[in-house]
Design an enzyme around this catalytic site. Structure first.
Site, mmCIF file in Angstrom:
data_model
loop_
_atom_site.group_PDB
_atom_site.id
_atom_site.type_symbol
_atom_site.label_atom_id
_atom_site.label_comp_id
_atom_site.label_asym_id
_atom_site.label_seq_id
_atom_site.Cartn_x
_atom_site.Cartn_y
_atom_site.Cartn_z
ATOM 1 N N GLU A 28 11.354 -2.168 10.229
ATOM 2 C CA GLU A 28 11.145 -0.758 9.921
ATOM 3 C C GLU A 28 11.561 0.087 11.123
ATOM 4 O O GLU A 28 11.532 -0.375 12.265
ATOM 5 C CB GLU A 28 9.661 -0.507 9.592
ATOM 6 N N ASN A 73 6.142 2.863 5.887
ATOM 7 C CA ASN A 73 5.779 4.277 5.837
ATOM 8 C C ASN A 73 6.980 5.167 6.130
ATOM 9 O O ASN A 73 7.081 6.277 5.608
ATOM 10 C CB ASN A 73 4.666 4.567 6.841
ATOM 11 N N ASN A 173 6.816 2.722 -1.050
ATOM 12 C CA ASN A 173 5.963 1.927 -0.172
ATOM 13 C C ASN A 173 4.547 2.480 -0.159
ATOM 14 O O ASN A 173 4.350 3.683 0.053
ATOM 15 C CB ASN A 173 6.511 1.963 1.262
ATOM 16 N N GLU A 174 3.564 1.638 -0.442
ATOM 17 C CA GLU A 174 2.135 1.954 -0.285
ATOM 18 C C GLU A 174 1.793 3.360 -0.806
ATOM 19 O O GLU A 174 1.135 4.155 -0.120
ATOM 20 C CB GLU A 174 1.719 1.818 1.177
ATOM 21 N N TYR A 245 -3.059 -7.700 5.840
ATOM 22 C CA TYR A 245 -3.138 -7.885 7.283
ATOM 23 C C TYR A 245 -4.551 -8.328 7.656
ATOM 24 O O TYR A 245 -5.524 -7.899 7.037
ATOM 25 C CB TYR A 245 -2.813 -6.587 8.023
ATOM 26 N N GLU A 293 4.497 -7.474 2.874
ATOM 27 C CA GLU A 293 3.967 -7.244 4.221
ATOM 28 C C GLU A 293 2.765 -8.164 4.408
ATOM 29 O O GLU A 293 1.807 -8.094 3.636
ATOM 30 C CB GLU A 293 3.526 -5.794 4.446
ATOM 31 N N GLN A 349 6.022 -7.515 11.447
ATOM 32 C CA GLN A 349 7.458 -7.338 11.313
ATOM 33 C C GLN A 349 8.172 -8.417 12.117
ATOM 34 O O GLN A 349 7.533 -9.380 12.538
ATOM 35 C CB GLN A 349 7.831 -5.931 11.739
#
Length: 504
Positions: A28, A73, A173-174, A245, A293, A349
């Site tokens: 990203e 993001n 995304n999200e 996460y 992710e 990442q």
């Protein structure tokens, strides 16, 4: 005294073939992932395009088949047109997701060039935060249409006659996250995702599409979001995304190493929701999952850059320990055990930002502890996941009960005849005697190697000053005799037991 565990592996009982894309990753425009990571024109190893060759070498060794780009993001405020064309004409813009200045030196075409050098495909994301259908269809046309239209001819004028032919695309995304630029309700997003997907497919019917699931299992929107979104766009998408996460910020290692049970439950829950919508729609299509992710993220609660509008400031540069590597090993095993539904996964990442590879801008490169379980799984975990019967002593932790000390999975590659057992001994003080029944593979099975990663200090880390503090080694204690594998797994250790059948 060592604790004891057993496994029964039969080559006739399988979970599913491993989709190589479960060994994907993510880059990203965040921190030094791009600028100072893959792109560092001032570095001694940089090529004519500014790409660090030492970083490429470390990434190629991981054998990563797909990399998600450009966010994250970041993508929810990104105008892709700002990152193409002559670099001298590109704008420097305020990047609101991470409060930095984006130079746009690297954009779609540069990343496509880099991905070819890295030997990987691109999982492209479109902006469904500030933009939508029109920008998404134009981007597909720019990237994938051969020629003869405005956007494809614009790509050609930028020096790229052949289309990039990106196959996999993320629809935002999200989008349920209040931190997201242009966050949406499930209904708003589901309608937009459906219409965007429809038009993107009209431009290129060969692409596959990923819809956004909840930003995490802990979101108040979780489950209802998935059900509503899929009810609106099920027929147009191929995957639903999951993000997960974990951290050990409470310094409870036993609980931390058990967190892969949460990941397993998360995957099962999302699969169940997808199956509910399939049943509701009486659809013949079974939706697959993209865990695009996942990682250990110890600094997840920290703020963005202290000083706004810097260019590529260091952000979220977690230093990973031996226990973090064990956790990553457990997550990889969990992903493989769910190979029937998880067909893509991205370690988030890849470089500098919560990453297995670290660099100094213009200087050194070193490999974190988490690099090695991913390296082993990506290179040795290709083939078919076998349904293993595992018996192990268990423990209870703060958030989990009946946690097996042994976390393990086996993968068989019939073409090469290689059988690989990945195993983590979660016990923090005792070694483990592991006995594996592999009689279905015949009596001539032989040991290739037993790779071990262990440390006398759970908090030991590889740093610039000490890059080789925690490294894997060969020579683990394993014997093979008449269809029986006997191994000793050290306390708090990651293990890769590679076996070869007669065929190989």
């Amino acid at each position: 005294m060592a604790i004891r565990s057993t496994m029964l592996i039969d080559k006739n009982f399988t979970v599913a073939a491993v989709d190589p894309r479960v060994y994907g990753s993510f880059i990203e425009h965040l921190g030094r992932a791009v600028y100072g990571g893959i792109y560092d024109p001032g570095h001694p190893t940089a090529d004519a395009n500014g790409f660090r060759q030492d970083a490429l070498e470390a990434i190629r060794a991981l054998n990563v088949p797909i990399i998600r780009y450009p966010g994250g993001n970041f993508v929810s405020g990104y105008n892709w047109e700002d990152g193409v064309g002559p670099k001298s004409e590109r704008k420097r813009l305020l990047e609101l997701a991470w409060w930095t200045t984006e130079t746009n030196e690297v954009g779609t075409n540069e990343f496509a060039d880099w991905a070819k050098l890295a030997g990987t495909e691109v999982m492209m994301a479109v902006n469904l935060g500030t933009r939508g259908i029109d920008a998404a269809r134009n981007l597909v046309e720019y990237c994938n249409h051969p020629s003869g239209s405005y956007w494809s001819d614009l790509r050609i004028s930028h020096g790229y006659r052949d289309p990039h032919n990106f196959k996999t695309w993320c629809l935002g995304n999200e989008m349920d996250g209040p931190w997201q630029i242009g966050a949406k309700t499930a209904y708003e997003y589901g309608r937009l995702a459906n219409e965007t997907a429809k038009v993107m497919r009209w431009v290129d019917p060969s692409i596959e599409l990923v819809a956004c699931g909840s930003s995490s299992r802990g979101m108040s929107t979780f489950a209802e979001w998935e059900a509503t979104v899929l009810d609106l766009c099920y027929d147009q998408v191929d995957f639903l995304s999951l993000h997960a996460y974990y951290n050990n910020n409470n310094n409870n290692t036993a609980n931390f190493l058990a967190s892969s049970l949460d990941l397993d439950a998360f995957i099962s829950s999302v699969a169940s929701i997808a199956d509910y919508i399939q049943a509701k729609k009486r659809s013949k299509k079974k939706l697959m999952l993209s865990l695009d992710e996942w990682n250990v993220w110890n600094s997840i609660g920290s703020s963005r850059a202290d000083e706004r509008w810097q260019i590529a400031p260091p952000e979220f540069e977690d230093v990973y320990t031996h226990e973090d590597a064990l956790a990553v090993g457990c997550y990889i095993i969990t992903i493989l055990k769910n190979a029937d539904r998880v067909k893509m996964a991205c370690l988030a990442q890849l470089i500098n930002t919560i990453a297995p590879i670290m660099t100094d801008t213009g200087g050194d490169l070193w490999l974190q502890t988490t690099y090695y379980p991913f390296l082993h799984a990506s290179n040795f975990g290709r083939g078919t996941v076998l349904l293993s019967n595992v018996q192990s002593d268990k423990y209870d932790s703060k958030d989990f009960t009946d946690v097996p000390y042994l976390e393990s999975v086996s993968v068989f590659d019939e073409e090469s005849g290689q059988l690989t057992i990945f195993a983590v001994n979660r016990h923090l003080t005792e070694s483990m005697e592991l006995n594996v029944d592999v009689r279905s593979f015949g009596s001539e099975l032989r040991l290739v190697e037993h790779i071990v990663m262990e440390s006398d200090d759970l908090k030991a880390a590889n740093t610039k000053a000490d890059p080789n503090r925690v490294l894997p080694r060969t020579g683990g204690q394993t014997t093979v005799d008449q269809g029986k594998v006997s191994a000793v797994l050290g306390r708090a250790s990651w293990n890769v037991i590679r076996l070869q059948t007669k065929r190989g």
